[in-house]
Design an enzyme around this catalytic site. Structure first.
Site, PDB file in Angstrom:
ATOM      1  N   GLU A 137      -4.466   2.511  -4.495  1.00  0.00           N
ATOM      2  CA  GLU A 137      -3.005   2.437  -4.377  1.00  0.00           C
ATOM      3  C   GLU A 137      -2.547   1.132  -3.749  1.00  0.00           C
ATOM      4  OE1 GLU A 137      -4.402   4.694  -0.646  1.00  0.00           O
ATOM      5  OE2 GLU A 137      -5.081   4.307  -2.690  1.00  0.00           O
TER       6      GLU A 137
ATOM      7  N   ASP B  33       0.853  -1.187   0.000  1.00  0.00           N
ATOM      8  CA  ASP B  33       0.000   0.000   0.000  1.00  0.00           C
ATOM      9  C   ASP B  33       0.894   1.245   0.000  1.00  0.00           C
ATOM     10  OD1 ASP B  33      -3.076   0.746   0.605  1.00  0.00           O
ATOM     11  OD2 ASP B  33      -1.765   2.205   1.573  1.00  0.00           O
TER      12      ASP B  33
END
Length: 263
Positions: A164, A121
């Site tokens: 993301e 992440d």
């Protein structure tokens, strides 16, 4: 990708059709010649007419059928290629070029043991979107995806789960070797410099890792990796945390909500 067995089947089909066409042409022309001989309207002797009939059946019937089968074979081959391309695109994330969630879930279902799940992440990605716009965020995602994929190659399944967040099924080897690869991918992302409209953007990534095992459900594996990820965020970001790093207490559960905005 071409299918050799499919091409062989098409050639076999075309060959059969050519011979069927020739045989049908011979039968029809022989019947017409026999009728003409019976009615005494043949312009040629019977044997000579039959000879011409056989020759024309091979030339015309074989040639026409061969051309038609070739056209049909090419059309079928292109259809197979289109279907293969559609299948590939249906499993590809359009922004990053990585596998999408569908392809990732399929690969996950095929793995039983000797593998690890790593969830990546990007850190403080919201600040990039808010400060430079979504075009900048998209470019950072593309560059991070390329960096991660370059480390793992095609042997491991690298996917973008959304936003993301990326996930990798790291196959084979011992756990230590798998973690080394994951660490290398983290370092590659942290070394990125993304040029956007004259500005240089940088990002880092936090990673949570959990082992995949035959007696462990997909849900439990994801949950363990997810907890390890949020521990990595809470520990300062830009690091890899394994499920063994989790505290015995369930304090990590509360970190998820706290860190959602700051991630």
């Amino acid at each position: 990708m071409k299918n050799p067995s499919g091409g062989q089947n098409l050639r076999t089909f075309a060959t059969k059709m050519v011979f069927v066409s020739i045989i049908l042409s011979l039968l029809v022309s022989s019947a017409v010649i026999a009728l003409g001989a019976f009615l005494r309207v043949l312009p040629l002797p019977l044997l000579e007419a039959l000879g011409y009939s056989v020759m024309m059946a091979w030339i015309v019937g074989g040639l026409v059928t061969g051309i038609l089968c070739t056209i049909l074979g090419n059309a079928i081959s292109k259809l197979h290629e289109s279907q293969a391309e559609f299948e590939r695109l249906s499993k590809t994330d359009t922004l990053s070029g990585l596998a999408n969630r569908r392809a990732f879930n399929q690969s996950f279902d095929e793995i039983e043991d000797n593998a690890s799940l790593a969830i990546f992440d990007l850190d403080r990605f919201k600040a990039i979107n808010d400060g430079h716009g979504h075009a900048a965020g998209d470019l950072v995602i593309k560059r991070a995806a390329t960096a991660i994929a370059d480390v793992f190659g095609e042997f491991h399944c690298v996917a973008r789960l959304g936003g993301e967040e990326f996930a990798v099924i790291v196959r084979g080897g011992c756990r230590k070797d798998r973690v080394i690869l994951i660490e290398l991918a983290r370092i590659r992302v942290s070394c990125l410099t993304v040029n956007f409209e004259g500005k240089q953007l940088q990002t880092t990534v936090s990673v949570g890792v959990a082992d995949i095992g035959p007696s462990r459900s997909k849900y439990d594996t994801f949950a363990a990796a997810d907890k390890a990820l949020y521990l990595a965020k809470a520990s300062g970001r830009n690091r890899v945390c394994q499920e063994e790093d989790l505290p015995i207490s369930h304090a990590v559960e509360g970190l998820k909500t706290t860190l959602m905005v700051a991630s």
